[in-house]
Structures are given as C-alpha cells and as structure tokens.
Write an enzyme that holds these catalytic residues in place. Structure first.
Site, PDB file in Angstrom:
ATOM      1  N   HIS A 281       1.041  -7.609   8.877  1.00 13.95           N
ATOM      2  CA  HIS A 281       2.459  -7.178   8.946  1.00 13.95           C
ATOM      3  C   HIS A 281       2.058  -5.778   9.915  1.00 13.95           C
ATOM      4  O   HIS A 281       1.424  -5.112   9.342  1.00 13.95           O
ATOM      5  CB  HIS A 281       3.130  -7.094   7.786  1.00 13.95           C
ATOM      6  CG  HIS A 281       4.554  -7.127   8.072  1.00 13.95           C
ATOM      7  ND1 HIS A 281       5.239  -5.743   8.033  1.00 13.95           N
ATOM      8  CD2 HIS A 281       5.468  -8.107   7.946  1.00 13.95           C
ATOM      9  CE1 HIS A 281       6.574  -5.949   8.321  1.00 13.95           C
ATOM     10  NE2 HIS A 281       6.831  -7.386   8.220  1.00 13.95           N
ATOM     11  N   ASP A 336       6.389 -15.331   5.131  1.00 12.69           N
ATOM     12  CA  ASP A 336       6.394 -16.471   5.705  1.00 12.69           C
ATOM     13  C   ASP A 336       5.185 -17.275   5.037  1.00 12.69           C
ATOM     14  O   ASP A 336       5.253 -18.509   5.435  1.00 12.69           O
ATOM     15  CB  ASP A 336       6.093 -16.408   7.331  1.00 12.69           C
ATOM     16  CG  ASP A 336       7.476 -15.763   7.815  1.00 12.69           C
ATOM     17  OD1 ASP A 336       8.490 -16.173   7.431  1.00 12.69           O
ATOM     18  OD2 ASP A 336       7.459 -15.147   8.992  1.00 12.69           O
TER      19      ASP A 336
END
Ligand code: CMC
Length: 399
Positions: A281, A336
């Site tokens: 991320h 996710d």
C-alpha cells in the site's frame, strides 16, 4: 536545459513529490485519517474497529457526510431518504441488458451511474445544497444498479428494491432474490450474509486520498455533475492496483491450489518481479487494520472445504510474503487480501467484488467532494516538460 515555465508562481517549484504524486497533499480534511506507520484508520476520529463492531453502513455514511454520529431521528430521516431513492429507471436496466454480456461489471456500473444523470432533474445544478441530496440518491441507487448488473449477468430477472430492509439487507435481497419465509424475524433475508456485507460496506467507505477519491475530487472541482464524478471514481477503482485487486486475489489463490504449493509459486512470482495482489500500500507500511478484521471474519464464514482451503492458502502466503518483504519493505496484506474470501464464502460471484467496493466507497467519495465544495478550486497541476523546445515542422514527404 532551458525550461519553458510560465505562471504566477516561481517555477520550477522545489518540492518532494514522488512519482504517482507520492507525498503530495491536495487539501485539508476532517473526514478520515490513515496512519500508515501504525496501521490505524478512523472516520471522523472513530476507529474502524469500533465502527465495524457497532455501526451500520447508513450510520457510517451519515458520519462521513455530515461530520457526526446521527441522533436517532437524524438516522431515521437519512435512512428514509436512502430507502425512497432505491429504485432505478427501467431505461438503466435496458441499457445494461443491451451491452455485450461479457462487459466488465465495473464498466457497466460506470456507464449506468453516468446515465442516471439524465433521470435526475437536479443533477446539473451543482450547488452545495443540491449536491447533498444528489449524493444521497447516488449512494442509494448504486446498490440497486450493482444488484441489477449481477442479476442480468446471470440471466435472471432484476429484483425491485424493498423499503422494509436496511441498505445491506436490501442489497443482499436484490442480488440473491432469496426470501426465507421460515425466518420472519429476519424479514426473509439471510442475516449472516447481510451482516457481513454491512461490515464490508463500513470497512471500505473511506480511505484518505486514494486514487479513486482524488479522481472524484478532480472531476467535481471543474463543477462537473456528481454522476459524472462518481462514474470517474468507479473507473479509477476498477484497476487491479486499486479496488480490482480483490478479484485478482481469489484468482491467484485458486491458481495456487493448495497451501503446500505456496512457497514454490511465490518463489517463481518473485523471480519475475511480480507484485502479489492484496499486498502493499502507498500509505500503509504496517498491517492494514481492515485486512485484520476481514481475516478474522474469514474464520467465521469458512465452513466449506473449498473456503477453508482458500483461507489456508491465503494464510500461508501471508506468512511467506511477510517473511520476505514485511519488515524489509513494509509490505503487508491490504484490505483486498481477505475480503474476496469472505464474499466467496457468502456465495457471491467474483465479478461482484469490485462493484461492492464502489457501493461502499461512494460514501467517502461524496463526503470528500462535499467537504471541498465551499472553497472549490479547480485542480490544475503541471507536467514538467522535457522534450525539445524548438523543432522544425517536417513536411510528410520529407519524414
Ligand atoms: N508484492 C511484492 N512487492 C511489492 C508489492 C506487492 N504486492 N507492492 C509493492 N511492492 C514492492 C515494489 O516492488 C517496490 O519494490 P522496489 O522498491 O524494490 O522497487 C516497493 O514495494 C514499493 O512499491 P510501489 O509499487 O512503488 O508502491 P506504490 O505505493 O506505488 O503501490 C500498490 C502501491 C498498492 C499499487 C502496490 O503495493 C501494489 O501494486 N499492490 C498489489 C495490488 C493491490 O493489492 N492493490 C490494492 C491496494 S489496497 C486497496 C485499494 O486501495 O484499492
């Protein structure tokens, strides 16, 4: 090299902004905060853990949009507005039906949301007051459009929304069409699935200046309408580096096949310098708190051998990835990674995963656009030109 800079600022500006606008701050906000070092996320100061445990999607959306937890009558009023806006015009259903069957669900969602503008008389006003109402209508209708896409893709009849159900319950009802009359207390809608979807909608509702959020802000800052804005956000979210990763994760886990294949599969992928979907991320260099919540939930819903196996593969892959890149590069599972396993366990098809992300994130997108509106200024950054400054035009026959 000579630079061709013009404008009211002294150029070139010296600042530390990396590729992909890393480090750039585009506005001030009170909506949500992501602490990437500690792995913390809050909406309006309330931790995501507390919201997932105690809140509902409707209450969370209100919190994001209006800046405080609603009192009972405020929440009821908000829910009512969402309920009465649920239905979508038949023209939208027909439009989804005539597009090619294998059109990606996110492309269908984008097109349908953009087209909804034509049915909303207020859509072109673009004032703060009108946009607040339009935002609520979009938050409501995007769920109905998503369910319609799912039904049409499966060749089934589109189901009309119900007004006696919560946002998540109604979404599940419109997707599955199942009414269990033996469970009247649940008004016929599967409680376990609805609760899981409600939690997923809370977890995805806002996440700082993500690519799709920034896209929405850029579109709306030119005073374009909210439907065009949200359609743009959906387009950005679709990408596999953003919301589209949840679909990829399930495909990857299925491809790996068993936990014992993980080590070898991972070695091969890393040799090819592939990024592993569901990890990493821009902001988090610690565990994404949403991934922890989803992982915990996976254990509750993993009842079949298929789901237990997917979960075992995922947990093994998480161990290997963290061992190799966790501390070294700050790569940990993101939201996710485990969400798809939960959706799959609930019986939802893979092509619905990213649209569900949009059904939730629309709350954050609209809240952030509304927050920016009172002091709106169009976004207009620059690109640093490094091509030639003077070049002769060569006629076609001499090239
Ligand atoms: N697997 C292995 N290595 C990775 C991964 C990964 N998933 N992600 C980043 N890295 C490495 C990358 O190779 C790079 O290494 P080096 O410095 O040696 O070149 C370093 O970490 C920095 O990566 P980056 O690509 O510059 O990071 P970014 O901030 O530009 O990208 C990201 C962030 C999320 C796009 C990226 O981590 C990624 O592609 N992850 C996989 C896709 C994914 O799961 N996306 C969902 C994001 S969370 C939900 C959402 O926002 O939608």
């Amino acid at each position: 090299m000579e630079r061709d800079f013009v404008g009211k600022k002294e150029f070139p500006i010296k600042c530390e902004i990396g590729r992909g606008l890393e480090g750039a701050i585009v506005n001030n906000t009170q909506i949500g905060y992501v602490n990437g070092k500690e792995g913390r996320l809050c909406y309006r100061g309330i931790s995501i853990e507390d919201l997932a445990k105690y809140s509902s999607f409707e209450e969370t959306a209100y919190l994001l949009l209006f800046g405080k937890l609603p009192k009972r009558d405020e929440l009821n009023g908000f829910k009512e507005k969402l309920k009465v806006s649920r239905s979508i015009p038949q023209g939208i259903v027909e439009m989804i039906k005539i597009l090619p069957k294998d059109t990606h669900s996110m492309n269908l969602l984008m097109s349908a949301v953009a087209a909804l503008a034509g049915y909303d008389k207020e859509s072109q006003k673009v004032t703060l007051e009108s946009e607040k109402e339009v935002a609520i209508r979009i938050i409501s209708k995007i769920a109905t459009v998503t369910a319609a896409i799912s039904r049409i893709k499966k060749g089934k009849e589109v189901i009309e929304p119900r007004e006696d159900l919560s946002h998540a319950e109604n979404l599940v009802y419109m997707i599955t069409g199942e009414v269990d009359e033996s469970r009247p207390s649940l008004r016929g809608v599967d409680e376990e699935i609805s609760k899981a979807i409600d939690m997923a909608l809370i977890l995805h509702a806002d996440h700082g200046m993500s690519g799709s959020t920034f896209t929405c802000m850029v579109i709306h800052a030119s005073l374009s309408d909210f439907y065009a804005t949200i359609a743009g956000g959906i387009g950005s979210l679709k990408g596999p580096l953003h919301g589209g990763a949840n679909e990829r994760v399930i495909k990857m886990l299925q491809e790996i096949g068993t936990p014992s294949n993980v080590e070898e599969w991972y070695g091969r992928e890393r040799k090819l310098h592939h990024k592993i979907p569901g990890f990493g991320h821009r902001i988090y260099h610690a565990h994404d708190p949403r991934a922890r919540i989803f992982k915990e939930y996976c254990h509750r819903v993993a009842t079949t051998e298929e789901i237990k196996n997917l979960l075992a593969i995922a947990e093994r892959l998480e161990e290997v990835e963290i061992r190799e890149l966790g501390e070294k590069k700050g790569i940990f599972p993101n939201v996710d990674f485990y969400s798809g396993i939960v959706y799959k366990a609930l019986g939802l098809e893979t092509s619905l995963f990213t649209p569900l992300f949009a059904v939730s994130r629309v709350a954050g997108w609209t809240a952030r656009v509304l927050e920016y509106m009172p002091e709106n200024r169009i976004f207009r950054p620059r690109a640093e030109y490094y091509g030639p400054l003077k070049q002769e035009y060569i006629p076609m026959e001499k090239r």
